[in-house]
Enzyme design. Structure first.
Site, PDB file in Angstrom:
ATOM      1  N   PHE A 171       1.909  -3.243   3.950  1.00  0.00           N
ATOM      2  CA  PHE A 171       2.275  -4.561   4.477  1.00  0.00           C
ATOM      3  C   PHE A 171       3.715  -4.840   4.062  1.00  0.00           C
ATOM      4  O   PHE A 171       4.097  -4.625   2.905  1.00  0.00           O
ATOM      5  CB  PHE A 171       1.375  -5.655   3.893  1.00  0.00           C
ATOM      6  CG  PHE A 171      -0.024  -5.683   4.457  1.00  0.00           C
ATOM      7  CD1 PHE A 171      -0.326  -5.174   5.710  1.00  0.00           C
ATOM      8  CD2 PHE A 171      -1.054  -6.261   3.719  1.00  0.00           C
ATOM      9  CE1 PHE A 171      -1.616  -5.228   6.216  1.00  0.00           C
ATOM     10  CE2 PHE A 171      -2.348  -6.315   4.219  1.00  0.00           C
ATOM     11  CZ  PHE A 171      -2.631  -5.800   5.469  1.00  0.00           C
ATOM     12  N   CYS A 229       0.811  -1.215   0.000  1.00  0.00           N
ATOM     13  CA  CYS A 229       0.000   0.000   0.000  1.00  0.00           C
ATOM     14  C   CYS A 229       0.845   1.266   0.000  1.00  0.00           C
ATOM     15  O   CYS A 229       0.317   2.373  -0.048  1.00  0.00           O
ATOM     16  CB  CYS A 229      -0.949  -0.038   1.181  1.00  0.00           C
ATOM     17  SG  CYS A 229      -1.862  -1.589   1.181  1.00  0.00           S
ATOM     18  N   GLU A 265      -0.281   5.754  13.456  1.00  0.00           N
ATOM     19  CA  GLU A 265       0.062   6.906  12.611  1.00  0.00           C
ATOM     20  C   GLU A 265      -0.058   8.214  13.391  1.00  0.00           C
ATOM     21  O   GLU A 265       0.764   9.126  13.222  1.00  0.00           O
ATOM     22  CB  GLU A 265      -0.832   6.948  11.362  1.00  0.00           C
ATOM     23  CG  GLU A 265      -0.420   8.059  10.402  1.00  0.00           C
ATOM     24  CD  GLU A 265      -1.187   8.030   9.087  1.00  0.00           C
ATOM     25  OE1 GLU A 265      -2.179   7.272   8.982  1.00  0.00           O
ATOM     26  OE2 GLU A 265      -0.791   8.771   8.165  1.00  0.00           O
ATOM     27  N   HIS A 325      -9.685   2.064   0.310  1.00  0.00           N
ATOM     28  CA  HIS A 325      -8.231   1.916   0.253  1.00  0.00           C
ATOM     29  C   HIS A 325      -7.838   1.319  -1.105  1.00  0.00           C
ATOM     30  O   HIS A 325      -8.111   0.155  -1.382  1.00  0.00           O
ATOM     31  CB  HIS A 325      -7.782   1.013   1.412  1.00  0.00           C
ATOM     32  CG  HIS A 325      -6.301   0.930   1.565  1.00  0.00           C
ATOM     33  ND1 HIS A 325      -5.410   1.529   0.695  1.00  0.00           N
ATOM     34  CD2 HIS A 325      -5.542   0.316   2.511  1.00  0.00           C
ATOM     35  CE1 HIS A 325      -4.178   1.270   1.102  1.00  0.00           C
ATOM     36  NE2 HIS A 325      -4.233   0.538   2.191  1.00  0.00           N
ATOM     37  N   LYS A 336      -9.397   8.386   2.507  1.00  0.00           N
ATOM     38  CA  LYS A 336      -9.858   6.988   2.409  1.00  0.00           C
ATOM     39  C   LYS A 336     -11.247   6.808   3.011  1.00  0.00           C
ATOM     40  O   LYS A 336     -11.932   5.831   2.704  1.00  0.00           O
ATOM     41  CB  LYS A 336      -8.892   6.052   3.133  1.00  0.00           C
ATOM     42  CG  LYS A 336      -7.615   5.770   2.374  1.00  0.00           C
ATOM     43  CD  LYS A 336      -6.856   4.615   2.995  1.00  0.00           C
ATOM     44  CE  LYS A 336      -5.507   4.423   2.333  1.00  0.00           C
ATOM     45  NZ  LYS A 336      -4.499   5.400   2.836  1.00  0.00           N
ATOM     46  N   HIS A 384      -2.352   8.213   6.013  1.00  0.00           N
ATOM     47  CA  HIS A 384      -2.610   6.884   5.448  1.00  0.00           C
ATOM     48  C   HIS A 384      -3.928   6.349   6.008  1.00  0.00           C
ATOM     49  O   HIS A 384      -4.724   5.777   5.265  1.00  0.00           O
ATOM     50  CB  HIS A 384      -1.448   5.944   5.782  1.00  0.00           C
ATOM     51  CG  HIS A 384      -1.568   4.600   5.144  1.00  0.00           C
ATOM     52  ND1 HIS A 384      -1.571   4.435   3.770  1.00  0.00           N
ATOM     53  CD2 HIS A 384      -1.708   3.356   5.664  1.00  0.00           C
ATOM     54  CE1 HIS A 384      -1.706   3.144   3.493  1.00  0.00           C
ATOM     55  NE2 HIS A 384      -1.799   2.474   4.620  1.00  0.00           N
TER      56      HIS A 384
END
Lengths: 82, 412
Positions: B400, B163, B314, B340, B335, B303
């Site tokens: 990831f 991502c 975050e 996403h 998002k 994010h």
């Protein structure tokens, strides 16, 4: 068994689907690569679709000999006859 | 690093909110959700049956024959790239194409093509596998198709870092220009994975929201009731250019890409490092490379995917990176509206960050009804204006694998 014109017309539909060439432009004297925008990968698609449509086998070794629409029509006619 | 200034001169997108940048941006400012219920039969037995699918089907836009030779992810990238190229004014006056590069990311690659042809293999045998399968499924296919369409002949690249991929593509494009390898780089990201198999797999990770009965409320970053991300699809592309090249042709400049910070957590293959150390370091490196201080940052497009752990990690990271100086920073997560986009996320959110600087206004984070008490940032729950003068913004993307990429943008 399909007639020469039926085979040409069936191939024309396939070429139209694969390469976007108008079916009426797919005539016996036309070269797949030079006239119809069918590259080597698309030619495999045309061959496999033709096999299914006409109930024939077109071996990979034969494909390089099918330069024009007429070559392909003749091969399919023969294969159907045998 | 050389002092070459890199600017953004073109934007393109096809997203769950619109088929182009204008419609996507308008929907973001209006706080519209692009998430819908998946009523298709293939989704019926999945734990998560919601997704943010594109507003405009790519086959409505692209030539049919071109489209059938590309994976859906490639179609998104091409649509966005053609829009960005025109938007930059390059469709009318092509630059030296030997000096035009491409960096278009994907998180997963051409998975729709892979799965469809694997089904054909099982059902009908090897003869029926499409000869176009490999050129369609390879992850670099979207980048290669953009290169083909534009005639771009400098380096063509595909960063793959889950991502974070989209932001990594932007960082790569900046490097190419600063290293003198290109004058113009078409950068971005794309993803098309709203399919039974990836949705089952993400579902098994317990990563997806299961708020199936309220699709538009499912993506809710920082809300106490958030329960996972909503899978989205689409693509976004930016045209990056050396400032010298852009000024030489009188191009409109949206913003400057001031710098990038790229780090890794080295903590876990899927979980974020809970203290947000790697993410904080990415933001700090972006600031350092950009010669910016915490006070310069007016806005962060986070994010924030709407997962219980990631959103908080975050927040901690942002606090660390800015040395606690966050009161003046308007934070948002687009998002909440787009879902996403995985490999497309960084690019779409960078587009939003750039437009926020350009128009001096920040799109809202929707569905933040009850903020998590651990959140100590100024989140935009409504559209918020940014101050005049020289300001800067960050866009974060984490993936990831522990990838962290922060991009810093400066107002033009």
């Amino acid at each position: 068994m399909a007639s020469t014109e039926e085979i040409r017309s069936g191939l024309a539909d396939i070429v139209n689907e694969v390469a976007g060439i108008p079916a009426d432009d797919v005539q016996l004297d036309k070269s797949f690569t030079d006239d119809l925008d069918v590259d080597s990968l698309s030619m495999v698609e045309v061959v496999v679709a033709a096999e299914e449509k006409f109930g024939v086998k077109i071996p990979d070794d034969e494909v390089k000999n099918l330069k024009t629409v007429g070559d392909a029509v003749a091969y399919i006619e023969n294969a159907q006859g045998s | 690093m050389s002092s070459t200034t890199v600017v953004v001169t073109g934007l393109g997108a096809t997203s769950p909110l619109g088929g182009d940048v204008t419609s996507t941006w308008a929907a973001m400012l209006a706080g519209r959700s692009g998430v819908r219920a998946l009523t298709e039969e293939w989704a019926a037995d999945l734990p998560a049956r919601i997704a943010a699918t594109v507003a405009v089907e790519p086959t409505e836009v692209l030539d049919r024959v071109k489209a059938r030779r590309m994976d859906r992810s490639g179609q998104f990238a091409l649509i966005a790239a053609l829009e960005a190229w025109s938007d930059a004014g390059l469709a009318d006056e092509a630059p030296d194409l030997d000096r035009v590069g491409v960096a278009i990311a994907s998180g997963i690659g051409g998975i729709q093509t892979l799965l469809a042809n694997y089904d054909l293999l099982l059902e009908k045998g090897p003869r029926r596998v499409s000869p176009l399968t490999i050129p369609m499924l390879m992850p670099n296919s979207p980048a290669a198709n953009v290169s083909l369409a534009l005639g771009a002949r400098a380096g063509v690249h595909t960063p793959v870092s889950a991502c974070a991929s989209g932001n990594e593509a932007i960082a790569h494009g900046v490097d190419m220009i600063r290293l003198g390898r290109a004058d113009v780089v078409v950068v971005g990201g794309t993803e098309a994975a709203v399919l039974r198999f990836p949705m089952a797999a993400f579902g098994q990770m317990m990563a997806l929201s299961r708020r199936n009965d309220e699709p538009e409320q499912a993506s809710r970053p920082w809300d106490v009731d958030r329960d996972g991300f909503v899978l989205g699809e689409g693509g976004a592309v930016l045209v990056l250019e050396s400032a010298e090249h852009a000024r030489g042709r009188g191009a409109r400049i949206y913003a400057e890409v001031a710098g990038a910070g790229v780090t890794a957590d080295a903590h876990d293959i899927a979980q974020p490092e809970p203290e947000g150390r790697g993410a904080a370091r990415a933001m700090q490196l972006a600031l350092t490379e950009s010669d910016l201080s915490a006070r310069d940052i007016a806005h962060i497009n986070a994010h924030a995917t709407s997962t219980p752990q990631g959103d908080i990690a975050e927040c901690i990271a942002i606090g660390k990176a800015l040395g606690g100086e966050t009161d003046h920073v308007v934070v948002t997560s687009t998002k909440s509206m787009t879902g996403h986009l995985l490999g497309g996320a960084g690019a779409l959110e960078s587009m939003a960050t750039i437009l926020a600087l350009h128009h001096r206004t920040v799109p809202p984070t929707i569905n933040l009804d009850n903020p998590d008490p651990e959140v100590d940032l100024d989140i935009a729950i409504k559209q918020r204006d940014l101050p005049p003068g020289d300001i800067a913004a960050l866009n974060n993307s984490f993936g990831f694998g522990g990838h962290n990429v922060a991009i810093a943008f400066r107002s033009a």
